[in-house]
Design a protein around this motif. Structure first.
Motif, short mmCIF file in Angstrom:
data_model
loop_
_atom_site.label_atom_id
_atom_site.label_comp_id
_atom_site.label_asym_id
_atom_site.label_seq_id
_atom_site.Cartn_x
_atom_site.Cartn_y
_atom_site.Cartn_z
N SER A 112 100.88 -56.10 6.16
CA SER A 112 101.71 -55.24 5.26
C SER A 112 102.07 -55.96 3.97
O SER A 112 102.29 -55.60 2.93
CB SER A 112 102.97 -54.79 5.89
N THR A 115 97.65 -57.90 -0.89
CA THR A 115 97.67 -57.12 -2.30
C THR A 115 96.32 -57.06 -2.63
O THR A 115 96.06 -57.10 -3.94
CB THR A 115 98.53 -58.33 -3.23
N GLY A 119 93.83 -51.72 -1.16
CA GLY A 119 94.63 -51.82 0.23
C GLY A 119 93.42 -52.30 1.45
O GLY A 119 92.31 -52.06 1.07
N SER A 121 93.06 -52.01 5.99
CA SER A 121 93.96 -51.82 7.19
C SER A 121 92.90 -51.79 8.10
O SER A 121 91.85 -51.40 8.37
CB SER A 121 94.71 -50.55 7.03
#
Length: 337
Positions: A112, A115, A119, A121
Motif C-alpha cells: 500500500s 508510489t 500503481g 499489485s
C-alpha cells in the motif's frame, strides 16, 4: 610483560577471531541474486547490506549476475537446486513468466505504500525502484540529439549507439518493448533501419555504459535518471538524456522470494525491508533510480533537472509473455543476427 600474561594475551588474541567466526557461523545466510551493478562499493548493495544486517541478525550476501533477464535464465537453469533465497532486479513485464516457472512464493508484503506510476499489485513480487528508459548522449559529441524514437532510428548512421541484448538485459528487453509500443507491426523494419547506427549490442547495462563513458560511443541506451549521477558525482551536465516526443518506456524493478528458500521468514523480512525509508533512501544515489516508496526526505536537487516523460509507455505483462519470443525473433531478424 610476564610470561604467563604473554601466554594469556596470546590465547585471548587467538580466541577472539575464533569466537567471531563461531558467531558468524550461527548467523543464517540470506543469498540474493541481483545484477552486477548493484553489488560494487559504488552501488547500493553494500549500504543495503549494512542496514539490513543491523536489524536481521543474519549475513546478507549478494550474488551479482549479468543483468535482470540473466537472473531469470539462471534461476530456470538451477530450478529447485538454486542457492538463491531472493531474486532482485527483475522487471514488471516479466511477472507472468516468472510465475509460470513455479519457482517463486508469495511475499506477504503490504504494497500500500508504493508510489510507482500507475500503481502495482501482486502477491509475489515487490517493486523497489523505477525509472524510464532513455538514450543518454554526450553533449560534447552530439550537437543535435534526437527528439523522438523515430528520429533516433532514421538518424545519421555514422553517429553510433550502444544498446543491450534483449535476451539477457532488462534495458535491452525494455527497448524491444519500447520499439513495439511505438512502431507496432513496423518494428522489425525499424530495427533493420536502426541497425545501421548500432556499434555494439552488449550482454548488460554495465558494458554498454562503460563504452559510453570511455568515449567509444556518443549515445547509449540507459535511463532518464543516469545524468543525475554525472551531475552529483562528477559535477558535469555533459551527459544528458534525450527527451522523446512519443514517450519513454517505464521500467519497474522487482524482487521476489524463491519457493525453495532455506530462510523463508528472513526472505520475507528482506522484501518488506525494501519498502522502508532505510532501503529507499539508498536508491536515488545508490542505484540512480527513483524510489518505489517514500524515503522520508526530498530527492536530491539534481533529480529536478531530469527529463520528465510526458507519456509513460508500457505494454501489459500478459501481452509481453504471449509475444516475447515472437518479438525477440523480429529483433534478431531486424539486426541481421
Amino acid at each position: 610483560m610476564r610470561p604467563a600474561l604473554v601466554l594469556l594475551a596470546a590465547a585471548v588474541a587467538l580466541a577472539s577471531p575464533l569466537a567471531a567466526a563461531a558467531q558468524d557461523a550461527d548467523r543464517p545466510v540470506l543469498t540474493v541474486y541481483t545484477y552486477e551493478s548493484f553489488t560494487p562499493d559504488w552501488g547500493p548493495g553494500p549500504r543495503i547490506e549494512a542496514a539490513f544486517e543491523a536489524v536481521c541478525g543474519c549475513d546478507l550476501r549478494f550474488v551479482g549476475l549479468d543483468d535482470g533477464v540473466a537472473i531469470l535464465t539462471r534461476l530456470k537453469l538451477e530450478g529447485d537446486g538454486t542457492q538463491a533465497d531472493v531474486a532482485l532486479g527483475l522487471t514488471a513485464e516479466l511477472v507472468p513468466e516468472l510465475k509460470a516457472t513455479g519457482l517463486f512464493a508469495p511475499s506477504g508484503v503490504d504494497l500500500s505504500a508504493l508510489t510507482v506510476p500507475g500503481g502495482f499489485s501482486d502477491d509475489m513480487f515487490v517493486p523497489f525502484d523505477y525509472s524510464y528508459l532513455a538514450f543518454v548522449y554526450d553533449a560534447e559529441s552530439v550537437a543535435n540529439p534526437p527528439t523522438s524514437l523515430a528520429e533516433l532510428v532514421s538518424g545519421d548512421p555514422d553517429q553510433k549507439i550502444a544498446i543491450q541484448d534483449a535476451r539477457t538485459s532488462t534495458p535491452g528487453l525494455g527497448l524491444l518493448l519500447w520499439m513495439k509500443a511505438v512502431f507496432g507491426d513496423e518494428a522489425e523494419e525499424r530495427w533493420a533501419e536502426l541497425s545501421r547506427r548500432i556499434l555494439t549490442v552488449t550482454p548488460g547495462w554495465s558494458e554498454a555504459y562503460g563504452l559510453f563513458t570511455k568515449g567509444e560511443v556518443p549515445i547509449v541506451l540507459s535511463y532518464t535518471t543516469s545524468p543525475a549521477y554525472h551531475e552529483m558525482e562528477e559535477g558535469t551536465d555533459r551527459y544528458r538524456a534525450a527527451a522523446f516526443s512519443e514517450g519513454h518506456y517505464l521500467q519497474v524493478e522487482l524482487a521476489g522470494m524463491l519457493r525453495t528458500s532455506r530462510h523463508p521468514e528472513l526472505a520475507r523480512r528482506f522484501l518488506a525491508f525494501m519498502l522502508t525509508p532505510e532501503f529507499q533512501r539508498v536508491i536515488p544515489t545508490g542505484n540512480w533510480s527513483l524510489p518505489a516508496a517514500p524515503t522520508g526526505e526530498p530527492l536530491p536537487e539534481a533529480f529536478g533537472h531530469l527529463v520528465q516523460p510526458s507519456r509513460p509507455l508500457e505494454i501489459p505483462a500478459a501481452e509481453v509473455e504471449a509475444h516475447r519470443a515472437e518479438w525477440t525473433a523480429e529483433w534478431l531478424r531486424g539486426l541481421g543476427r
